[in-house]
Design a protein around this motif. Structure first.
Motif, PDB file in Angstrom:
ATOM      1  N   GLN A   1       0.842  -1.177   0.091  1.00 19.14           N
ATOM      2  CA  GLN A   1      -0.036   0.063   0.027  1.00 19.14           C
ATOM      3  C   GLN A   1       0.733   1.331   0.021  1.00 19.14           C
ATOM      4  O   GLN A   1       1.729   1.405   0.714  1.00 19.14           O
ATOM      5  N   PRO A   2       0.454   2.251  -0.747  1.00 15.63           N
ATOM      6  CA  PRO A   2       1.326   3.423  -0.931  1.00 15.63           C
ATOM      7  C   PRO A   2       1.251   4.278   0.485  1.00 15.63           C
ATOM      8  O   PRO A   2       2.217   4.782   0.962  1.00 15.63           O
ATOM      9  N   GLY A   3       0.094   4.039   1.194  1.00 15.68           N
ATOM     10  CA  GLY A   3      -0.105   4.684   2.493  1.00 15.68           C
ATOM     11  C   GLY A   3       1.085   4.121   3.572  1.00 15.68           C
ATOM     12  O   GLY A   3       1.524   4.825   4.333  1.00 15.68           O
ATOM     13  N   LEU A   4       0.978   2.798   3.600  1.00 15.18           N
ATOM     14  CA  LEU A   4       2.096   2.208   4.495  1.00 15.18           C
ATOM     15  C   LEU A   4       3.290   2.603   4.246  1.00 15.18           C
ATOM     16  O   LEU A   4       4.292   2.731   4.947  1.00 15.18           O
ATOM     17  N   LEU A   5       3.588   2.728   2.767  1.00 17.91           N
ATOM     18  CA  LEU A   5       4.918   3.001   2.142  1.00 17.91           C
ATOM     19  C   LEU A   5       5.365   4.259   2.874  1.00 17.91           C
ATOM     20  O   LEU A   5       6.568   4.554   3.203  1.00 17.91           O
ATOM     21  N   GLN A   6       4.308   5.397   2.792  1.00 19.54           N
ATOM     22  CA  GLN A   6       4.792   6.615   3.397  1.00 19.54           C
ATOM     23  C   GLN A   6       5.030   6.534   4.630  1.00 19.54           C
ATOM     24  O   GLN A   6       5.900   7.022   5.348  1.00 19.54           O
ATOM     25  N   ASN A   7       4.197   5.816   5.730  1.00 21.63           N
ATOM     26  CA  ASN A   7       4.328   5.718   6.975  1.00 21.63           C
ATOM     27  C   ASN A   7       5.742   4.979   7.409  1.00 21.63           C
ATOM     28  O   ASN A   7       6.718   5.148   8.237  1.00 21.63           O
ATOM     29  N   LEU A   8       6.294   4.050   6.317  1.00 15.08           N
ATOM     30  CA  LEU A   8       7.633   3.412   6.656  1.00 15.08           C
ATOM     31  C   LEU A   8       8.689   4.347   6.381  1.00 15.08           C
ATOM     32  O   LEU A   8       9.936   4.454   6.972  1.00 15.08           O
ATOM     33  N   VAL A   9       8.589   4.979   5.392  1.00 10.32           N
ATOM     34  CA  VAL A   9       9.842   6.177   5.062  1.00 10.32           C
ATOM     35  C   VAL A   9       9.878   7.244   6.049  1.00 10.32           C
ATOM     36  O   VAL A   9      10.815   7.466   6.460  1.00 10.32           O
ATOM     37  N   LYS A  10       8.603   7.571   6.828  1.00  8.90           N
ATOM     38  CA  LYS A  10       8.488   8.345   7.910  1.00  8.90           C
ATOM     39  C   LYS A  10       9.477   7.887   9.164  1.00  8.90           C
ATOM     40  O   LYS A  10       9.682   8.565   9.918  1.00  8.90           O
ATOM     41  N   THR A  11       9.414   6.444   9.324  1.00  6.60           N
ATOM     42  CA  THR A  11      10.466   6.072  10.457  1.00  6.60           C
ATOM     43  C   THR A  11      11.989   6.462  10.212  1.00  6.60           C
ATOM     44  O   THR A  11      12.489   6.378  11.225  1.00  6.60           O
ATOM     45  N   GLY A  12      12.069   6.687   9.069  1.00  3.02           N
ATOM     46  CA  GLY A  12      13.630   7.235   8.835  1.00  3.02           C
ATOM     47  C   GLY A  12      14.464   6.148   8.418  1.00  3.02           C
ATOM     48  O   GLY A  12      15.507   6.264   8.502  1.00  3.02           O
ATOM     49  N   LYS A  13      13.862   4.776   8.500  1.00  2.00           N
ATOM     50  CA  LYS A  13      14.871   3.745   8.566  1.00  2.00           C
ATOM     51  C   LYS A  13      14.939   3.290   6.905  1.00  2.00           C
ATOM     52  O   LYS A  13      16.193   2.353   6.475  1.00  2.00           O
ATOM     53  N   ALA A  14      13.994   3.663   6.044  1.00  2.00           N
ATOM     54  CA  ALA A  14      14.083   3.325   4.556  1.00  2.00           C
ATOM     55  C   ALA A  14      14.971   4.126   3.944  1.00  2.00           C
ATOM     56  O   ALA A  14      15.427   5.217   4.228  1.00  2.00           O
ATOM     57  N   VAL A  15      15.534   3.318   2.882  1.00  2.00           N
ATOM     58  CA  VAL A  15      16.763   4.177   1.985  1.00  2.00           C
ATOM     59  C   VAL A  15      15.977   4.302   0.716  1.00  2.00           C
ATOM     60  O   VAL A  15      15.228   3.654   0.320  1.00  2.00           O
ATOM     61  N   GLU A  16      16.351   5.446  -0.050  1.00  2.00           N
ATOM     62  CA  GLU A  16      15.943   5.645  -1.312  1.00  2.00           C
ATOM     63  C   GLU A  16      16.612   4.663  -2.289  1.00  2.00           C
ATOM     64  O   GLU A  16      17.416   3.951  -2.420  1.00  2.00           O
ATOM     65  N   ALA A  17      15.771   4.589  -3.377  1.00  2.42           N
ATOM     66  CA  ALA A  17      16.027   3.474  -4.260  1.00  2.42           C
ATOM     67  C   ALA A  17      17.355   4.141  -5.050  1.00  2.42           C
ATOM     68  O   ALA A  17      17.674   5.156  -5.232  1.00  2.42           O
ATOM     69  N   PRO A  18      18.436   2.946  -5.749  1.00  2.00           N
ATOM     70  CA  PRO A  18      19.494   3.480  -6.259  1.00  2.00           C
ATOM     71  C   PRO A  18      19.083   3.888  -7.748  1.00  2.00           C
ATOM     72  O   PRO A  18      18.011   3.505  -8.077  1.00  2.00           O
TER      73      PRO A  18
ATOM     74  N   LEU B   1      -8.812  -0.021 -11.961  1.00  3.62           N
ATOM     75  CA  LEU B   1      -8.462  -0.120 -10.647  1.00  3.62           C
ATOM     76  C   LEU B   1      -7.744  -1.194 -10.311  1.00  3.62           C
ATOM     77  O   LEU B   1      -7.881  -2.235 -10.759  1.00  3.62           O
ATOM     78  N   GLY B   2      -6.789  -0.991  -9.545  1.00  2.00           N
ATOM     79  CA  GLY B   2      -5.795  -2.099  -9.300  1.00  2.00           C
ATOM     80  C   GLY B   2      -5.150  -2.024  -7.907  1.00  2.00           C
ATOM     81  O   GLY B   2      -5.289  -0.942  -7.296  1.00  2.00           O
ATOM     82  N   GLY B   3      -4.222  -2.706  -7.634  1.00  2.00           N
ATOM     83  CA  GLY B   3      -3.078  -2.569  -6.467  1.00  2.00           C
ATOM     84  C   GLY B   3      -2.072  -3.435  -7.066  1.00  2.00           C
ATOM     85  O   GLY B   3      -1.720  -3.612  -8.004  1.00  2.00           O
ATOM     86  N   GLY B   4      -1.049  -3.402  -6.217  1.00  2.00           N
ATOM     87  CA  GLY B   4       0.450  -3.753  -6.223  1.00  2.00           C
ATOM     88  C   GLY B   4       1.191  -3.799  -5.010  1.00  2.00           C
ATOM     89  O   GLY B   4       0.975  -3.052  -4.181  1.00  2.00           O
ATOM     90  N   GLU B   5       2.588  -4.259  -5.299  1.00  2.00           N
ATOM     91  CA  GLU B   5       3.472  -4.312  -4.324  1.00  2.00           C
ATOM     92  C   GLU B   5       4.485  -3.309  -4.641  1.00  2.00           C
ATOM     93  O   GLU B   5       4.810  -3.039  -5.869  1.00  2.00           O
ATOM     94  N   PHE B   6       5.302  -2.641  -3.479  1.00  2.00           N
ATOM     95  CA  PHE B   6       6.532  -1.791  -4.157  1.00  2.00           C
ATOM     96  C   PHE B   6       7.393  -2.453  -3.043  1.00  2.00           C
ATOM     97  O   PHE B   6       7.450  -3.029  -2.072  1.00  2.00           O
ATOM     98  N   VAL B   7       8.922  -2.237  -3.840  1.00  2.00           N
ATOM     99  CA  VAL B   7       9.933  -2.854  -3.170  1.00  2.00           C
ATOM    100  C   VAL B   7      10.822  -1.883  -2.507  1.00  2.00           C
ATOM    101  O   VAL B   7      11.254  -1.073  -3.028  1.00  2.00           O
ATOM    102  N   LEU B   8      10.632  -1.744  -1.144  1.00  2.00           N
ATOM    103  CA  LEU B   8      11.171  -0.820  -0.409  1.00  2.00           C
ATOM    104  C   LEU B   8      12.515  -1.400   0.327  1.00  2.00           C
ATOM    105  O   LEU B   8      12.401  -2.359   1.088  1.00  2.00           O
ATOM    106  N   ALA B   9      13.529  -0.759   0.257  1.00  2.00           N
ATOM    107  CA  ALA B   9      14.773  -1.169   0.962  1.00  2.00           C
ATOM    108  C   ALA B   9      15.142  -0.275   2.330  1.00  2.00           C
ATOM    109  O   ALA B   9      14.816   0.576   2.527  1.00  2.00           O
ATOM    110  N   PHE B  10      15.687  -1.344   3.207  1.00  2.00           N
ATOM    111  CA  PHE B  10      15.945  -0.469   4.275  1.00  2.00           C
ATOM    112  C   PHE B  10      17.611  -0.594   4.657  1.00  2.00           C
ATOM    113  O   PHE B  10      18.162  -0.277   5.765  1.00  2.00           O
ATOM    114  N   SER B  11      18.190  -1.035   3.258  1.00  2.00           N
ATOM    115  CA  SER B  11      19.709  -1.011   3.538  1.00  2.00           C
ATOM    116  C   SER B  11      20.452  -0.550   2.182  1.00  2.00           C
ATOM    117  O   SER B  11      19.641  -1.080   1.216  1.00  2.00           O
ATOM    118  N   ASP B  12      21.333  -0.282   2.107  1.00  2.35           N
ATOM    119  CA  ASP B  12      21.896   0.141   0.817  1.00  2.35           C
ATOM    120  C   ASP B  12      23.056  -0.521   0.753  1.00  2.35           C
ATOM    121  O   ASP B  12      24.037  -0.065   0.099  1.00  2.35           O
TER     122      ASP B  12
END
Lengths: 455, 304
Positions: A121-138, A343-354
């Motif tokens: 979920q994009p909403g969850l993605l935003q919350n996870l980024v807000k924790t400060g632990k996620a890293v940007e995609a290369p 209308l659809g959904g999908g997953e996104f690949v969020l990394a917490f390490s670079d």
């Protein structure tokens, strides 16, 4: 801590080496894809490794993945990583957990995140980024996403102007399940506009059937299938722009557009001539689980069931899901034949390490090589990756989903309730929708949801 | 505490006969035909859902999804497919996680039992400054819901480098169990006649030998009773292992059971079979140890 590690100079060098590798890699995989027809197993193992070895020697390294995708969909996932593991020597550790959506936040906040999370979920993605632990995609991943996905998809993986997460899988929710046999026997045509869908429903009623079956029970998430119905009608009756504004709450939840959409749904779901085939009266919609709601089609007690592409897995083993089989689906038509909102959904690949091996794996997942490898291995899976060759999909319903996603007229919109604040999208919207099914009127329903929107 | 007790074992045997007679009178009171009938009705009502689950676990997928288990009697169809599926190597093989559950559960029962029995002895029969305040603190800790401790605890484990090991689960289950364990065992130990302890002390026993030679044999039913409680709690726990077991290598059966129904719950017909696989051990433990369980509960309530 290691987010800051690694000098910028070595990164530039890395990126340069990688982009060269990428060019080689893509041209090479084009070749390998041509001669895959005969032997899928061998070809799955033979991918060009240069895009990933450009990240350095990765032998013996481990990447951990945490996701909500569990059995049986996890097996093709794990198998699709094998070519990457073979060529780089990286071990990918996969952990599926149905409680992913709550546990990932706990783990991120406690400082125990996985290397990579598949966020649905994009909403969850935003919350996870807000924790400060996620890293940007290369940058390599960003380049892949620019190449293989439309800007609508990239926007969903972007938070505050920074691109974090590449799309992974997708599912199409704008589908109506039906029995091809019944359609052929009774001479029904697949509708191409909303009016034709209505006419078809009336025709089935005239033939003495109950056209639609529906079920919205889903434990604590009871009500969500109605939200999908409403979003589909919002997209069709008021257009994608109004839909976006509605999701972002730039127009009120109880405005004329939303009222029109929910009444549009009511014309089907709250019409006692239309529902609930094989299951009971209108109220039985609230007590039938969404998993069971489409099964009456197989017994000829119901003709139409609106549910996402993943519903294919719900039919018992041995059911043939195909255009000439026991059950199949058609695209829930737009207002007219030319507009194709999806209308659809999908997953996104969020990394917490670079770490380099994590970046290499992210790059692999965002490539067309992976999409095609995965397509050959799985059934009930599709991606909006434009490099995905629909011929590689094994399942007719996946091919249908891919053709809908890749249609040049398609306007893809993410499931709105997944993007609204949790208090609405995962609470009042579901609950009020359930109340609406069991008798509450449209105005009260929408007013109540509007009231619950966090200020 | 100060009066010396006679150095005989009569108090013990007297209390035993008293207990027997109390049990006998209770038996007399409870054996009326009406009470038996009520017990049978309760037992049947109580068992029906489990019985339905058992029947369901042998029914074919479509039958489970479309009809209730009671239709089994009019249309009996039996299959082992569900059990085959939960032991399937392609999907989730519950057998793999059986061992994890044992490895998690046994230390999580043994650690709190050892610590709590020692602590309970100290609180009951030793005098040290701050004893009452400490005891009240432990008593009060039972009120803290474990949910509020999840994230802080995990942060501590990550700092200590313990994340993704069994230690997180052993330590968490032990700490969550200790307040209640100490409290229960303390009440039990406190009820042991003081004359017995004093007799041992006069014979020259220190705290260690009093604990091991006098109290521990008396304590067995209470330890067994709490052990069963804790065993069932840890074996059936989902929340703690979901939060702390950060990888499939250490996750117990309950976590896999919750995943068994598939990403979108489409395979929920497997849950009945999975549930029966996972309750085999707790049911066995309970049946084997139930006489201790009853004795342990009685021992706390019937005063000798």
């Amino acid at each position: 801590m290691f987010v800051q590690r690694g000098s910028s100079r070595s990164r530039v060098a890395l990126a340069g080496a990688l982009s060269v590798g990428l060019v080689f890699g893509l041209s090479a995989c084009g070749d390998s894809d041509d001669d895959t027809g005969a032997d899928t197993g061998a070809s799955a193992a033979a991918i060009d490794c240069s895009p990933y070895t450009a990240f350095g020697d990765l032998k013996g390294k481990t990447v951990t993945i945490y996701t909500g995708i569990v059995t049986p969909e996890d097996t093709p996932h794990k198998e699709s990583y094998v070519p990457f593991e073979k060529c780089t020597g990286v071990t990918v550790k996969y952990e599926g957990d149905k409680a992913f959506e709550t546990q990932i936040l706990v783990r991120a906040e406690a400082g125990n995140p996985p290397d990579i999370a598949y966020v649905p979920q994009p909403g969850l993605l935003q919350n996870l980024v807000k924790t400060g632990k996620a890293v940007e995609a290369p940058p390599e991943v960003a380049a892949n996403v620019d190449k293989f996905w439309g800007p609508d998809w990239k926007a969903y993986g972007t938070v505050d102007g920074k691109f974090y997460a590449a799309p992974l899988g997708a599912n199409v929710k704008s589908l109506v399940w039906y029995s091809p046999k019944e359609f052929a026997d009774k001479g029904y045509q697949i509708p191409t506009t909303l009016d034709e869908l209505k006419a078809l429903s009336d025709k089935i009623v005239a033939d003495g059937g109950k056209p639609w079956c529906a079920g919205i029970a889903s434990g604590e998430a009871t009500g969500w299938p109605v939200t999908d119905w409403m979003e589909d009608f919002m997209l069709r009756l008021s257009g994608a722009e109004a839909y976006d504004k509605w999701v972002k709450h730039e127009i009120p939840f109880n405005g004329p557009e939303a009222t029109q959409a929910l009444d549009g749904v009511g014309a089907y779901l709250k019409n006692d001539q239309y529902v609930n085939g094989g299951l009971g009266d209108i109220k039985s919609i609230a007590s039938t689980t969404f998993q069971d709601a489409g099964l009456p089609i197989l017994e000829g007690q119901c003709s139409l069931h609106r549910q996402a592409s993943f519903y294919a897995a719900n039919f018992p083993a041995g059911t043939k899901v195909a255009k000439d089989g026991d059950v199949y689906a058609f695209y829930l038509p737009g207002k007219d034949a030319t507009s194709k909102p999806v209308l659809g959904g999908g997953e996104f690949v969020l990394a917490f390490s670079d770490r380099p091996e994590v970046k290499a794996f992210q790059t692999y997942l965002s490539s067309d090589v992976w999409a095609n490898t995965k397509a050959k291995l799985s059934s009930g899976w599709v991606s909006a990756n434009k490099g995905l060759d629909p011929a590689n999909l094994t399942n007719p319903i996946d091919q249908l989903s891919a053709s809908i996603l890749q249609d040049p007229n398609a306007q893809f919109r993410f499931d709105g309730s997944d993007m609204m604040p949790g208090a609405v999208g995962a609470n009042s919207f579901w609950k009020q929708a359930t109340a609406w099914i069991i008798g509450q009127d449209t105005k009260t329903t929408l007013d109540n949801i509007e009231k619950s929107w966090p200020k | 505490m100060t009066t010396a007790a006679p150095l005989t074992t009569t108090p013990v045997s007297k209390s035993e006969t008293k207990k027997l007679s109390a049990a006998a009178s209770a038996k007399n009171k409870l054996t009326s035909p009406w009470a038996s009938l009520a017990a049978v009705v309760l037992a049947v009502l109580w068992t029906i859902p489990t019985f339905g689950l058992l029947i369901s676990s042998f029914r074919p997928e479509m039958a489970i999804k479309r009809t209730g288990w009671w239709t089994f009697f009019s249309d009996p169809e039996v299959t082992l497919d569900n059990y085959r599926a939960v032991f399937d190597d392609g999907g989730i093989n519950l057998a793999d996680f059986f061992l994890n559950s044992l490895v998690i559960t046994i230390p999580s029962v043994v650690i709190p039992l050892c610590l709590a029995s020692l602590a309970a002895y100290a609180f009951a029969w030793m005098n040290f400054p701050g004893k009452n305040i400490l005891f009240i603190a432990i008593f009060a800790l039972q009120i803290v819901p474990l949910q509020v401790t999840l994230v802080p605890l995990l942060q501590l484990y990550v700092k200590a480098g313990l994340n993704n090991t069994f230690w997180t689960l052993w330590l968490s289950h032990s700490t969550f169990a200790l307040p209640l364990a100490i409290y229960l065992l303390h009440n039990f130990i406190k009820e042991v006649p003081s004359s017995l302890i004093e007799a041992a002390r006069i014979d020259g026993a220190g705290h260690v030998s009093i604990f091991f030679k006098v109290l521990l044999p008396l304590l067995t039913p209470a330890l067994a009773a709490f052990g069963i409680f804790q065993f069932l709690w840890v074996w059936n726990d989902l929340l703690v292992s979901l939060t702390f077991a950060g990888s499939p290598e250490i996750s117990p059966m309950t976590v896999q059971l919750s995943n068994l129904s598939g990403t979108r719950g489409t395979a929920w017909h497997l849950l009945s079979a999975g549930a029966f696989v996972s309750i085999v051990v707790p049911v066995t433990v309970f049946l084997l140890l139930q006489r201790y369980f009853v004795r342990g509960l009685l021992a706390g309530s019937v005063k000798g």
